[in-house]
Design a protein around this motif. Sequence first.
Motif, PDB file in Angstrom:
ATOM      1  N   UNK A 113       0.817  -1.203   0.000  1.00  0.00           N
ATOM      2  CA  UNK A 113       0.000   0.000   0.000  1.00  0.00           C
ATOM      3  C   UNK A 113       0.856   1.261   0.000  1.00  0.00           C
ATOM      4  N   UNK A 114       1.892   1.279   0.849  1.00  0.00           N
ATOM      5  CA  UNK A 114       2.733   2.473   0.947  1.00  0.00           C
ATOM      6  C   UNK A 114       3.490   2.734  -0.348  1.00  0.00           C
ATOM      7  N   UNK A 115       3.886   1.668  -1.025  1.00  0.00           N
ATOM      8  CA  UNK A 115       4.596   1.831  -2.290  1.00  0.00           C
ATOM      9  C   UNK A 115       3.666   2.360  -3.377  1.00  0.00           C
ATOM     10  N   UNK A 116       2.406   1.932  -3.339  1.00  0.00           N
ATOM     11  CA  UNK A 116       1.440   2.436  -4.318  1.00  0.00           C
ATOM     12  C   UNK A 116       1.186   3.921  -4.086  1.00  0.00           C
ATOM     13  N   UNK A 117       1.029   4.318  -2.822  1.00  0.00           N
ATOM     14  CA  UNK A 117       0.838   5.732  -2.503  1.00  0.00           C
ATOM     15  C   UNK A 117       2.068   6.540  -2.915  1.00  0.00           C
ATOM     16  N   UNK A 118       3.255   6.011  -2.647  1.00  0.00           N
ATOM     17  CA  UNK A 118       4.491   6.687  -3.050  1.00  0.00           C
ATOM     18  C   UNK A 118       4.610   6.802  -4.554  1.00  0.00           C
ATOM     19  N   UNK A 119       4.178   5.757  -5.257  1.00  0.00           N
ATOM     20  CA  UNK A 119       4.238   5.780  -6.718  1.00  0.00           C
ATOM     21  C   UNK A 119       3.304   6.850  -7.278  1.00  0.00           C
ATOM     22  N   UNK A 120       2.106   6.934  -6.724  1.00  0.00           N
ATOM     23  CA  UNK A 120       1.141   7.923  -7.211  1.00  0.00           C
ATOM     24  C   UNK A 120       1.626   9.340  -6.937  1.00  0.00           C
ATOM     25  N   UNK A 121       2.132   9.573  -5.731  1.00  0.00           N
ATOM     26  CA  UNK A 121       2.606  10.932  -5.414  1.00  0.00           C
ATOM     27  C   UNK A 121       3.829  11.291  -6.251  1.00  0.00           C
ATOM     28  N   UNK A 122       4.718  10.334  -6.482  1.00  0.00           N
ATOM     29  CA  UNK A 122       5.879  10.603  -7.336  1.00  0.00           C
ATOM     30  C   UNK A 122       5.448  10.885  -8.766  1.00  0.00           C
ATOM     31  N   UNK A 123       4.413  10.190  -9.225  1.00  0.00           N
ATOM     32  CA  UNK A 123       3.914  10.414 -10.572  1.00  0.00           C
ATOM     33  C   UNK A 123       3.319  11.814 -10.701  1.00  0.00           C
ATOM     34  N   UNK A 124       2.623  12.276  -9.657  1.00  0.00           N
ATOM     35  CA  UNK A 124       2.071  13.631  -9.671  1.00  0.00           C
ATOM     36  C   UNK A 124       3.201  14.664  -9.721  1.00  0.00           C
ATOM     37  N   UNK A 125       4.246  14.448  -8.941  1.00  0.00           N
ATOM     38  CA  UNK A 125       5.402  15.354  -8.965  1.00  0.00           C
ATOM     39  C   UNK A 125       6.051  15.336 -10.346  1.00  0.00           C
ATOM     40  N   UNK A 126       6.205  14.144 -10.925  1.00  0.00           N
ATOM     41  CA  UNK A 126       6.789  13.998 -12.255  1.00  0.00           C
ATOM     42  C   UNK A 126       5.975  14.763 -13.296  1.00  0.00           C
ATOM     43  N   UNK A 127       4.647  14.604 -13.254  1.00  0.00           N
ATOM     44  CA  UNK A 127       3.785  15.281 -14.227  1.00  0.00           C
ATOM     45  C   UNK A 127       3.827  16.791 -14.049  1.00  0.00           C
ATOM     46  N   UNK A 128       3.814  17.265 -12.809  1.00  0.00           N
ATOM     47  CA  UNK A 128       3.859  18.716 -12.600  1.00  0.00           C
ATOM     48  C   UNK A 128       5.190  19.281 -13.080  1.00  0.00           C
ATOM     49  N   UNK A 176      13.239  13.809 -10.259  1.00  0.00           N
ATOM     50  CA  UNK A 176      12.993  13.196  -8.954  1.00  0.00           C
ATOM     51  C   UNK A 176      11.683  12.403  -8.950  1.00  0.00           C
ATOM     52  N   UNK A 177      10.671  12.913  -9.623  1.00  0.00           N
ATOM     53  CA  UNK A 177       9.415  12.176  -9.722  1.00  0.00           C
ATOM     54  C   UNK A 177       9.587  10.876 -10.473  1.00  0.00           C
ATOM     55  N   UNK A 178      10.349  10.915 -11.559  1.00  0.00           N
ATOM     56  CA  UNK A 178      10.595   9.709 -12.349  1.00  0.00           C
ATOM     57  C   UNK A 178      11.358   8.672 -11.526  1.00  0.00           C
ATOM     58  N   UNK A 179      12.393   9.129 -10.809  1.00  0.00           N
ATOM     59  CA  UNK A 179      13.154   8.204  -9.970  1.00  0.00           C
ATOM     60  C   UNK A 179      12.291   7.637  -8.846  1.00  0.00           C
ATOM     61  N   UNK A 180      11.393   8.461  -8.305  1.00  0.00           N
ATOM     62  CA  UNK A 180      10.492   7.974  -7.269  1.00  0.00           C
ATOM     63  C   UNK A 180       9.551   6.902  -7.782  1.00  0.00           C
ATOM     64  N   UNK A 181       9.041   7.096  -8.985  1.00  0.00           N
ATOM     65  CA  UNK A 181       8.162   6.085  -9.578  1.00  0.00           C
ATOM     66  C   UNK A 181       8.928   4.785  -9.799  1.00  0.00           C
ATOM     67  N   UNK A 182      10.141   4.889 -10.327  1.00  0.00           N
ATOM     68  CA  UNK A 182      10.951   3.678 -10.558  1.00  0.00           C
ATOM     69  C   UNK A 182      11.250   2.951  -9.257  1.00  0.00           C
TER      70      UNK A 182
END
Length: 68
Positions: A6-21, A44-50
């Motif tokens: 769950x925490x990784x999914x939340x982290x992935x979504x927030x990183x994706x939002x940062x990446x898109x912005x 940083x968003x891309x690295x967070x998603x990865x």
Amino acid sequence: MKKNGFYYIVGMISSFVIFCSGLFSLFGWIDLFSNLLSAIFAVMGFLGVLTNTMQLKMVLKESYTNQH
């Protein structure tokens, strides 16, 4: 505390939002930051998603091997 995905999914979504912005600001669709900050946000968003994707795969693999 047991680790679950769950925490990784939340982290992935927030990183994706940062990446898109960061990307939107970098290409000038919206004016949020300077170009340097936009590039940093995008990278940083891309690295967070990865990172979160790899962690999630490891958790799923561990839970799969523990069940069988």
